[in-house]
Each structure stands twice: as C-alpha cells, then as structure tokens.
Design an enzyme around this catalytic site. Structure first.
Site, mmCIF file in Angstrom:
data_model
loop_
_atom_site.group_PDB
_atom_site.id
_atom_site.type_symbol
_atom_site.label_atom_id
_atom_site.label_comp_id
_atom_site.label_asym_id
_atom_site.label_seq_id
_atom_site.Cartn_x
_atom_site.Cartn_y
_atom_site.Cartn_z
ATOM 1 N N LEU A 50 0.878 -1.166 0.000
ATOM 2 C CA LEU A 50 0.000 0.000 0.000
ATOM 3 C C LEU A 50 0.914 1.214 0.000
ATOM 4 O O LEU A 50 1.782 1.351 0.858
ATOM 5 C CB LEU A 50 -0.880 -0.025 1.255
ATOM 6 C CG LEU A 50 -2.126 0.864 1.298
ATOM 7 C CD1 LEU A 50 -3.042 0.600 0.125
ATOM 8 C CD2 LEU A 50 -2.873 0.653 2.613
ATOM 9 N N ASP A 51 0.742 2.101 -0.969
ATOM 10 C CA ASP A 51 1.632 3.256 -1.123
ATOM 11 C C ASP A 51 1.722 4.089 0.152
ATOM 12 O O ASP A 51 0.738 4.179 0.909
ATOM 13 C CB ASP A 51 1.153 4.160 -2.255
ATOM 14 C CG ASP A 51 1.442 3.576 -3.634
ATOM 15 O OD1 ASP A 51 2.214 2.609 -3.710
ATOM 16 O OD2 ASP A 51 0.889 4.094 -4.623
ATOM 17 N N PRO A 52 2.866 4.728 0.396
ATOM 18 C CA PRO A 52 2.989 5.601 1.578
ATOM 19 C C PRO A 52 1.905 6.681 1.644
ATOM 20 O O PRO A 52 1.455 7.041 2.732
ATOM 21 C CB PRO A 52 4.378 6.227 1.410
ATOM 22 C CG PRO A 52 5.152 5.207 0.642
ATOM 23 C CD PRO A 52 4.153 4.601 -0.313
ATOM 24 N N LEU A 53 1.457 7.187 0.486
ATOM 25 C CA LEU A 53 0.441 8.238 0.471
ATOM 26 C C LEU A 53 -0.969 7.693 0.669
ATOM 27 O O LEU A 53 -1.924 8.467 0.715
ATOM 28 C CB LEU A 53 0.506 9.016 -0.843
ATOM 29 C CG LEU A 53 1.769 9.873 -1.039
ATOM 30 C CD1 LEU A 53 1.712 10.589 -2.385
ATOM 31 C CD2 LEU A 53 1.903 10.895 0.077
ATOM 32 N N ALA A 54 -1.107 6.368 0.782
ATOM 33 C CA ALA A 54 -2.414 5.751 1.019
ATOM 34 C C ALA A 54 -2.535 5.316 2.475
ATOM 35 O O ALA A 54 -1.546 5.031 3.139
ATOM 36 C CB ALA A 54 -2.599 4.543 0.100
#
Length: 318
Positions: A50-54
């Site tokens: 899961l992306d850091p921005l998510a």
C-alpha cells in the site's frame, strides 16, 4: 554510571492475521516491522504493498498465516479515492509537478458516461511511479533518474466504480477492483475521459477480499496496548479464506489429509476450499476438489494446528 537498560524480550512464534489501518506516510514494510516488533513475532509478512500516500486496510500475516498471504494478494480490493479535477501531474498524485491546468466543465451525464466506460475489464498502462519491477529495479527508480521504460498494458477488472460525492473540483469515488489495479492510473483515465484531467489527492483501502477496514486497528492504538491486548487482536489464518467454501473431515481423515494425502469426498469439483477437522477451530489448510478427490494445497503443521486450537480455547475462556 549508565542507567540499566530493560532486557529485550525474545521473539516468539505467533500465528494469525492482524488487520492494521496503515498510517499516512508509512511504507507497508515500515508498518509490518513496527507491528512485528510490538507483537514480538518471529515471522511476518504483509499482503500487498500500500503506497505511503495511502491509508487503510493492510492485513499483516504472522507465523502459519504467512502460508496463505497469497490469497489476500490475489483478492479483489476496495478503495475510496479522492480526485482533484482540472489538473494533471507528472506522478498522477500530489507529489508530482503540475503538467497542465484545464477548466472543469463536467456535468452528471459526463460523469456517468466516464464511470460506465471504466467499469468492467480494461487495459491499464502501469505508471512509471510504481513499485513494479523492470530488470530487478522498481519503475519509480527509473522515473526518479529521468528514464522512461517501455511498459506493457495489463488487463484488470473494475467490478464497481461509484461516484460518492462531488464538491467543486474534488471528486470522491469508491472502487472495487481486481489485483494489480492502479487507482492512480484509473483517476488519470477518468480525468482524461472528462476532458479536464485529474490527479489523486487521497486514497484509502477499504477492503481486501472478505476483510474490511472497519475491523482494523490503528498503529497508535496498537502501540498503546498491552502485549496481551495486541495478541487478542490476531485473527485465525483462515480469515483470509473466509469467502471460500469449507470442507469438514472426521478425525481419522483429517490426520491423513494433514500429512498430505488425498481424500475421497462426495463433493463437486471446486478450485478453492478451506478444510477443517471435526472441531470448528481445527483449520487444516487449503485444497481443491477434482474428480471426487480432496487434493491438499497449503497445509498447517500439526504443531500449528494445536497452537491455533489452544489460542481459540483461551479466547473462548477469556
């Protein structure tokens, strides 16, 4: 004289799944290592980046549960995405530089046409700013070096794309999609179809297969708990297979199945089943059924089965 340091407690064998609500700005591995340390777990892994921005649901597998992490990796995912209309960026999200600004002249009919066009099987070109590997390196590493890599479109399925709300140029959508879907790319495609462009300003994973974010714990709450409270949050490994049909075996047959032997069953062919012994808590592993035979897939060891039975009993008593 230096103050005495508290001795570090040893790692231990834990078996189960922790539903974590990943914080903003953390990588999936950051979250895994922190949770693994708090639980003192010997073995652990996450079920898909899961992306850091998510933010949102990140199932973490420990011990025997890691045998079934691929099930969650392959499962459909649910997301709530927030889009900014009228702007495109180099990365498709807020971290990139602005490429273009365009007026937003989008009515409800246009939104519904774009939504319908992006529902079902579609081809997506993986973004350069992604963790997809090319010759051993993540694409984002090439992108940061200013190198464009040739990519092949991939077929994904958008099972559902719902418009949740729109306020001025901010659009919120809910997406249920197959594995491998890039919601950032979906946002860009939606913006392109609307004729104004768009980029992703927020992403939250709401579901992974049968698992839901409502049951997840935040990292802040996890850190504030006692070790006993943290351990009580672990779900049994079969929660990852909760939407598969189940097969129950009597004790003698269960023992033979657990040793890897095929068993005769009067059941229709099925690609994926979860298998149990005579007691509800005695999860044995995964299998498939072909021509009347129950064929073992990923199995727990007898020690793992006993450990899960013990944990289940302790939970019921508590």
């Amino acid at each position: 004289m230096k103050p005495l340091q508290k001795p570090r407690l040893p790692r231990r064998a834990l078996h189960g799944v922790l539903l974590l609500d990943k914080p903003l700005g953390w990588t999936s591995n950051d979250a895994l290592q922190k949770a693994k340390g708090l639980l003192r777990a010997e073995k652990g892994g996450h079920t898909g980046t899961l992306d850091p921005l998510a933010t949102g649901l990140l199932p973490l597998c420990f011990g025997a549960a890691t045998k079934f992490s691929q099930v969650s990796l392959d499962a459909d995912k649910g997301y709530r995405a927030t889009l900014k209309l009228g702007i495109t960026t180099t990365t498709g999200d807020g971290e990139g530089e602005v490429l273009e600004r365009r007026p937003v002249e989008v009515d409800e009919a246009a939104l519904q046409r774009a939504r319908a066009s992006l529902t079902g099987e579609i081809d997506q070109l993986p973004p350069m700013h992604s963790a997809l590997k090319h010759e051993g390196k993540a694409l984002y590493e090439y992108a940061r070096a200013g190198v464009e890599v040739e990519r092949t479109p991939r077929r994904v399925t958008i099972h559902r794309l719902d418009i949740v709300s729109r306020e001025d140029d901010v659009l919120v959508i809910d997406v249920l999609c197959s594995k491998g879907t890039y919601v950032r790319t979906l946002a860009e495609d939606l913006g392109r179809m609307l004729g104004c462009g768009a980029y992703l300003i927020g992403l939250r994973r709401m579901a992974s297969g049968p698992l839901r974010v409502e049951a997840a714990v935040t990292m802040e709450a996890l850190a504030a708990m006692s070790e006993t409270e943290r351990e009580a949050l672990l779900l049994p490994p079969d929660c990852l297979l909760a939407d598969w049909p189940q097969v129950r075996l009597p004790a003698a047959e269960a023992g033979r199945f657990l040793s890897g032997l095929r068993r005769r069953v009067s059941l229709a062919d099925t690609d994926e089943v979860r298998v149990y012994g005579p007691e509800h808590a005695a999860f044995l592993g995964s299998a498939h059924i072909k021509a009347g035979e129950l064929i073992p897939g990923r199995l727990l060891s007898p020690v793992e089965v006993q450990g899960l039975l013990l944990n289940s009993t302790e939970t019921r008593v508590a």
